[in-house]
Design a protein around this motif. Structure first.
Motif, short mmCIF file in Angstrom:
data_model
loop_
_atom_site.label_atom_id
_atom_site.label_comp_id
_atom_site.label_asym_id
_atom_site.label_seq_id
_atom_site.Cartn_x
_atom_site.Cartn_y
_atom_site.Cartn_z
N GLY A 124 0.78 -1.23 0.00
CA GLY A 124 0.00 0.00 0.00
C GLY A 124 0.81 1.28 0.00
N ILE A 125 2.10 1.19 -0.28
CA ILE A 125 2.96 2.37 -0.30
C ILE A 125 3.12 2.84 -1.75
CG2 ILE A 125 5.28 3.25 0.22
CD1 ILE A 125 5.51 1.00 2.33
N LYS A 126 2.94 4.14 -1.96
CA LYS A 126 3.18 4.71 -3.29
C LYS A 126 4.68 4.75 -3.53
CE LYS A 126 -0.88 7.71 -3.38
NZ LYS A 126 -1.34 9.11 -3.46
N VAL A 127 5.08 4.53 -4.78
CA VAL A 127 6.50 4.51 -5.11
C VAL A 127 6.76 5.40 -6.32
CG1 VAL A 127 8.46 3.08 -5.83
CG2 VAL A 127 6.78 2.16 -4.20
N VAL A 128 7.82 6.19 -6.20
CA VAL A 128 8.34 7.00 -7.30
C VAL A 128 9.81 6.65 -7.42
CG1 VAL A 128 8.85 9.34 -8.12
CG2 VAL A 128 6.73 8.89 -6.85
N MET A 129 10.28 6.44 -8.65
CA MET A 129 11.70 6.10 -8.84
C MET A 129 12.28 6.94 -9.97
SD MET A 129 11.70 1.95 -8.35
CE MET A 129 10.52 1.63 -9.66
N ASP A 130 13.57 7.17 -9.85
CA ASP A 130 14.33 7.89 -10.87
C ASP A 130 13.78 9.30 -11.09
OD1 ASP A 130 16.43 8.22 -12.67
OD2 ASP A 130 15.27 7.43 -14.36
N ARG A 131 13.40 9.95 -10.01
CA ARG A 131 12.91 11.32 -10.04
C ARG A 131 13.48 12.06 -8.83
NH1 ARG A 131 11.33 9.36 -14.06
NH2 ARG A 131 9.36 9.56 -15.15
N CYS A 132 13.45 13.38 -8.90
CA CYS A 132 13.93 14.18 -7.78
C CYS A 132 12.85 15.16 -7.35
CB CYS A 132 15.19 14.95 -8.18
SG CYS A 132 15.84 15.99 -6.85
N PRO A 133 12.49 15.16 -6.05
CA PRO A 133 11.46 16.10 -5.61
C PRO A 133 11.87 17.56 -5.79
CG PRO A 133 12.45 14.99 -3.73
CD PRO A 133 12.98 14.33 -4.96
N ALA A 134 13.16 17.84 -5.78
CA ALA A 134 13.62 19.22 -5.97
C ALA A 134 13.46 19.67 -7.42
CB ALA A 134 15.08 19.36 -5.53
N ILE A 135 13.25 18.73 -8.33
CA ILE A 135 12.93 19.05 -9.73
C ILE A 135 11.42 19.08 -9.92
CG2 ILE A 135 13.05 18.21 -12.12
CD1 ILE A 135 15.83 17.01 -11.36
N GLU A 136 10.74 18.09 -9.34
CA GLU A 136 9.30 17.96 -9.54
C GLU A 136 8.50 19.01 -8.77
OE1 GLU A 136 8.24 16.09 -11.89
OE2 GLU A 136 10.08 14.96 -12.21
N TYR A 137 8.93 19.38 -7.59
CA TYR A 137 8.19 20.37 -6.80
C TYR A 137 8.03 21.70 -7.56
CZ TYR A 137 6.67 23.08 -2.74
OH TYR A 137 5.95 23.85 -1.87
N PRO A 138 9.11 22.31 -8.04
CA PRO A 138 8.94 23.58 -8.77
C PRO A 138 8.09 23.42 -10.04
CG PRO A 138 11.26 23.23 -8.25
CD PRO A 138 10.52 21.98 -7.88
N ARG A 139 8.24 22.29 -10.68
CA ARG A 139 7.49 22.05 -11.92
C ARG A 139 5.99 21.89 -11.66
NH1 ARG A 139 5.67 17.91 -15.13
NH2 ARG A 139 6.21 16.24 -13.69
N LEU A 140 5.64 21.24 -10.56
CA LEU A 140 4.24 20.90 -10.31
C LEU A 140 3.54 21.82 -9.31
CD1 LEU A 140 4.78 17.06 -10.07
CD2 LEU A 140 3.72 18.29 -11.97
N ILE A 141 4.28 22.37 -8.35
CA ILE A 141 3.66 23.13 -7.28
C ILE A 141 4.06 24.60 -7.34
CG2 ILE A 141 3.45 23.31 -4.76
CD1 ILE A 141 3.73 20.25 -4.71
#
Length: 142
Positions: A124-141
């Motif tokens: 039941g755990i969500k998984v993200v791989m080969d990504r960086c939150p410091a890249i995705e955060y500015p792009r999405l939020i």
């Protein structure tokens, strides 16, 4: 989950719902990506707990370092992984042994192990791989 491409809403939901992050492989070296990403996450208001067995009792970015996930005494929402991809199966086993499971495991750039991801997702755990939150955060939020 198809780990080749993530819908934007999937990544954004994880980033919005997360409050506390265990950062596995945190480094005190300002030149290391984990150090810079930790600084970014702290600036964005996340509580970040650095995990590095070689630096227990010290601090990174002003946060007390612990040696392993089981040493964290509060629930964590996300485990951010700065380790080699082949370390992910053992780390997932360590995560699954926790009293309270995190909502997400986030493997940094080049951290991908589909078998470990499937095991975490089955719990039941969500998984993200080969990504960086410091890249995705500015792009999405923003």
């Amino acid at each position: 989950m198809n780990h080749d491409a993530y819908p934007d809403y999937y990544l954004a939901d994880i980033l919005r719902e997360t409050k506390t992050i265990a950062l596995v492989g945190a480094s005190p070296n300002p030149e290391r990506p984990s150090h810079r990403v930790m600084a970014f996450l702290l600036r964005k208001g996340y509580r970040v707990i650095p995990i590095n067995p070689g630096h227990v009792g010290k601090s990174i970015q002003g946060q007390a370092v612990v040696g392993r996930l089981a040493d964290i005494k509060e629930p964590i929402d996300m485990v951010d992984v700065f380790r080699a991809a082949d370390a992910l199966p053992a780390l997932v086993d360590e995560i699954l042994a926790l009293e309270t499971l995190p909502k997400a495991i986030w493997g940094q750039l080049s951290v991908r192990h589909d078998g470990a991801a499937a095991k975490a997702e089955a719990a039941g755990i969500k998984v993200v791989m080969d990504r960086c939150p410091a890249i995705e955060y500015p792009r999405l939020i923003g």
